[in-house]
Design an enzyme around this catalytic site. Structure first.
Site, PDB file in Angstrom:
ATOM      1  N   HIS A 265       0.852  -1.194   0.000  1.00  0.00           N
ATOM      2  CA  HIS A 265       0.000   0.000   0.000  1.00  0.00           C
ATOM      3  C   HIS A 265       0.879   1.231   0.000  1.00  0.00           C
ATOM      4  CE1 HIS A 265      -3.238   2.757   0.967  1.00  0.00           C
ATOM      5  NE2 HIS A 265      -4.058   1.786   0.618  1.00  0.00           N
ATOM      6  N   ASP A 316      -8.074  -5.306   0.222  1.00  0.00           N
ATOM      7  CA  ASP A 316      -8.610  -6.055  -0.920  1.00  0.00           C
ATOM      8  C   ASP A 316      -8.336  -7.547  -0.831  1.00  0.00           C
ATOM      9  OD1 ASP A 316      -9.787  -3.944  -2.355  1.00  0.00           O
ATOM     10  OD2 ASP A 316      -7.805  -3.261  -2.960  1.00  0.00           O
TER      11      ASP A 316
HETATM   12  C1  LIG Z   1      -0.557  -0.667  -3.880  1.00  0.00           C
HETATM   13  C2  LIG Z   1       0.713  -0.433  -4.663  1.00  0.00           C
HETATM   14  C3  LIG Z   1       0.349   0.051  -6.068  1.00  0.00           C
HETATM   15  C4  LIG Z   1       1.534   0.633  -3.933  1.00  0.00           C
HETATM   16  O1  LIG Z   1       2.538   0.924  -4.780  1.00  0.00           O
HETATM   17  P1  LIG Z   1       3.752   1.939  -4.506  1.00  0.00           P
HETATM   18  O2  LIG Z   1       3.569   2.716  -3.286  1.00  0.00           O
HETATM   19  O3  LIG Z   1       3.939   2.666  -5.786  1.00  0.00           O
HETATM   20  O4  LIG Z   1       4.913   0.943  -4.226  1.00  0.00           O
HETATM   21  P2  LIG Z   1       5.766   0.237  -5.328  1.00  0.00           P
HETATM   22  O5  LIG Z   1       4.893  -0.417  -6.348  1.00  0.00           O
HETATM   23  O6  LIG Z   1       6.785   1.214  -5.824  1.00  0.00           O
HETATM   24  O7  LIG Z   1       6.456  -0.890  -4.475  1.00  0.00           O
HETATM   25  C5  LIG Z   1       7.638  -0.738  -3.694  1.00  0.00           C
HETATM   26  C6  LIG Z   1       8.378  -2.056  -3.737  1.00  0.00           C
HETATM   27  O8  LIG Z   1       7.574  -3.108  -3.193  1.00  0.00           O
HETATM   28  C7  LIG Z   1       7.281  -4.068  -4.199  1.00  0.00           C
HETATM   29  N1  LIG Z   1       5.874  -4.400  -4.119  1.00  0.00           N
HETATM   30  C8  LIG Z   1       4.879  -3.559  -3.744  1.00  0.00           C
HETATM   31  N2  LIG Z   1       3.713  -4.200  -3.773  1.00  0.00           N
HETATM   32  C9  LIG Z   1       3.998  -5.452  -4.162  1.00  0.00           C
HETATM   33  C10 LIG Z   1       3.205  -6.585  -4.368  1.00  0.00           C
HETATM   34  N3  LIG Z   1       1.871  -6.516  -4.188  1.00  0.00           N
HETATM   35  N4  LIG Z   1       3.789  -7.738  -4.765  1.00  0.00           N
HETATM   36  C11 LIG Z   1       5.120  -7.805  -4.943  1.00  0.00           C
HETATM   37  N5  LIG Z   1       5.927  -6.749  -4.767  1.00  0.00           N
HETATM   38  C12 LIG Z   1       5.370  -5.592  -4.378  1.00  0.00           C
HETATM   39  C13 LIG Z   1       7.580  -3.383  -5.522  1.00  0.00           C
HETATM   40  O9  LIG Z   1       7.881  -4.295  -6.536  1.00  0.00           O
HETATM   41  C14 LIG Z   1       8.716  -2.497  -5.155  1.00  0.00           C
HETATM   42  O10 LIG Z   1       9.865  -3.288  -5.056  1.00  0.00           O
HETATM   43  P3  LIG Z   1      11.261  -2.769  -5.668  1.00  0.00           P
HETATM   44  O11 LIG Z   1      11.562  -1.527  -4.873  1.00  0.00           O
HETATM   45  O12 LIG Z   1      12.165  -3.911  -5.440  1.00  0.00           O
HETATM   46  O13 LIG Z   1      10.968  -2.470  -7.103  1.00  0.00           O
HETATM   47  C15 LIG Z   1       1.539  -1.733  -4.757  1.00  0.00           C
HETATM   48  O14 LIG Z   1       1.844  -2.185  -3.465  1.00  0.00           O
HETATM   49  C16 LIG Z   1       0.823  -2.793  -5.554  1.00  0.00           C
HETATM   50  O15 LIG Z   1       0.896  -2.796  -6.787  1.00  0.00           O
HETATM   51  N6  LIG Z   1       0.101  -3.717  -4.872  1.00  0.00           N
HETATM   52  C17 LIG Z   1      -0.676  -4.708  -5.561  1.00  0.00           C
HETATM   53  C18 LIG Z   1      -2.001  -4.119  -6.006  1.00  0.00           C
HETATM   54  C19 LIG Z   1      -2.952  -3.876  -4.872  1.00  0.00           C
HETATM   55  O16 LIG Z   1      -3.125  -4.734  -4.026  1.00  0.00           O
HETATM   56  N7  LIG Z   1      -3.600  -2.712  -4.899  1.00  0.00           N
HETATM   57  C20 LIG Z   1      -4.606  -2.365  -3.916  1.00  0.00           C
HETATM   58  C21 LIG Z   1      -4.127  -1.234  -3.074  1.00  0.00           C
HETATM   59  S1  LIG Z   1      -5.315  -0.907  -1.787  1.00  0.00           S
END
Ligand SMILES: CC(C)(COP(=O)(O)OP(=O)(O)OC[C@H]1O[C@@H](n2cnc3c(N)ncnc32)[C@H](O)[C@@H]1OP(=O)(O)O)[C@@H](O)C(=O)NCCC(=O)NCCS
Length: 379
Positions: A265, A316
């Site tokens: 998140h 979720d």
């Molecule tokens: C929610 C979300 C978009 C937040 O994204 P963010 O703040 O931009 O964080 P990032 O996507 O940059 O993630 C940071 C790191 O954690 C990892 N990471 C984050 N969520 C992850 C996940 N669900 N599965 C695997 N790795 C994940 C990223 O790959 C990244 O790793 P890196 O630094 O080695 O590249 C992200 O956690 C995600 O895509 N989650 C899955 C979708 C989801 O459940 N969304 C509902 C949100 S309520």
């Protein structure tokens, strides 16, 4: 060269950027807590109802008995939609995703609103109440129509959770199912400047109307990085199938750098305040149904994700198997989020318009300069 290294004032994804001031909700990332208008979301989900929550978000305070009764009465009276909405839903191809269907339904509904041409505070509260009242009816009947079933007229005596389940299934839910759905709607109702809420505020800040803001919100919520994650999480759990396969599956996913839906998140790095609450409900459904498979798979995924990536589940993840165990079709999970979140979006739209300034950020240009125009025959 990363954008941040080149531009110290630029934050990709606007992470950490303060983009507004609100009195609607507060996320405390360190304490993993969430309050709506100062009230802890768990208290609202346990001791209150979704209607009280929606009233709180829209009107800024909890309703007293008379106010709640009046609000429930209005919602009941406003549950049904004009025939044109059903015509729109009928006309969509059968493979239309229900998020696209609910977006189309709101687009059809907007001009029928008696306050269609008004954009003042009181008119927007009335519109928000109608938007809220009709959401479950449209999602559930949209599903019925694509399945070739007749529509079910909403029951004005039922609350939002029960009416949705009644229209969906053609029968009223039992008390436990209604309570779980009601609490899940409360947990999903509002969440600060998330992508869909921010998009909704951008839309209304142009002095466009609140329905346009809602439609923007729906389009933004649909993506799997936002609301769409609950559907993707359930597909993943079903693909895993049994607890015995879970550990190997998740290790393999991480080795292959897969995004595991329902984890991580932007705001909560120590865990999503709502996920624990939703997990308790999801597991209780499993126990009552005599099948803990999905909860057991979830436990293993959560343990490995924390060990390997330091990531916690977001709301979720448990919502996915909670709804699945209630027998709800997977592609209705994000539309259920809409049924709830229209309350938060509307509160934000009204707050934005009460103290409006056009939202128009700036951008760094990295393209070419001084490129001569080449006549078409010389290209
Ligand atoms: C929610 C979300 C978009 C937040 O994204 P963010 O703040 O931009 O964080 P990032 O996507 O940059 O993630 C940071 C790191 O954690 C990892 N990471 C984050 N969520 C992850 C996940 N669900 N599965 C695997 N790795 C994940 C990223 O790959 C990244 O790793 P890196 O630094 O080695 O590249 C992200 O956690 C995600 O895509 N989650 C899955 C979708 C989801 O459940 N969304 C509902 C949100 S309520």
């Amino acid at each position: 060269m990363s954008a941040t290294a080149s531009y110290p004032n630029y934050s990709p994804g606007l992470e950490g950027v303060i983009a507004g001031i609100t009195t609607i909700s507060e996320i405390d990332s360190d304490r993993s807590s969430l309050v709506y208008r100062g009230i802890d979301v768990h208290e609202l989900a346990e001791k209150g109802s979704f209607e009280e929550t929606a009233y709180l978000l829209l009107f800024g305070k909890l309703p007293d008995r008379a106010e709640l009764a009046a609000f429930r009465k209005t919602l009941g009276e406003e549950r049904d939609v004009p025939e044109a909405v059903y015509t729109t839903l009928r006309s969509l191809p059968k493979q239309t995703h229900p998020m696209d269907a609910i977006r189309a339904a709101y687009a059809t509904l907007a001009p029928f609103d008696p306050d269609y041409t008004r954009n003042d505070h009181d008119a927007n509260l009335r519109k928000a109440t109608r938007i809220l009242a009709k959401a479950g009816t449209m999602v559930a009947n949209g599903h019925r129509l694509r399945m070739g079933l007749d529509i079910v007229k909403p029951d004005p005596a039922l609350n939002t959770a029960a009416n949705f389940l009644y229209v969906l299934n053609g029968q009223k839910p039992d008390e436990f199912t209604e309570k779980v759905m009601d609490a899940s709607l409360t947990l999903y109702a509002e969440h600060g400047f998330n992508a869909s809420t921010f998009a909704c505020r951008v839309t209304v800040a142009t002095l466009s109307d609140i329905y346009s803001g809602i439609i923007t919100g729906i389009g933004t919520l649909k993506g799997p990085l936002h609301g769409g994650a609950n559907e993707e999480a359930m597909k993943m759990i079903l693909e895993i199938g049994t607890p015995e396969r879970a550990e190997a599956w998740i290790h393999d996913a991480l080795v292959n750098k897969k995004k595991v839906m329902g984890f991580g998140h932007r705001e909560y790095k120590k865990g999503d305040s709502r996920a624990g609450h939703m997990t308790r409900m999801a597991k209780e459904i499993g126990r009552r149904k005599g099948n803990t498979t999905y909860g057991d798979i979830a436990d293993i995924l959560e343990r490995v994700m924390l060990q390997e990536k330091g990531l916690h589940p977001n709301v979720d993840f448990p919502a996915a198997y909670a709804y699945y165990q209630l027998g709800i079709p997977i592609d209705l999970y994000t539309p259920i989020f809409v049924i709830s979140r229209v309350s938060g979006w509307s509160a934000h739209a009204i707050e934005q318009l009460d103290n409006n300034r056009l939202i128009r950020p700036t951008v760094i240009y990295e393209g070419a300069h001084n490129v001569p125009f080449v006549p078409i025959d010389e290209r």
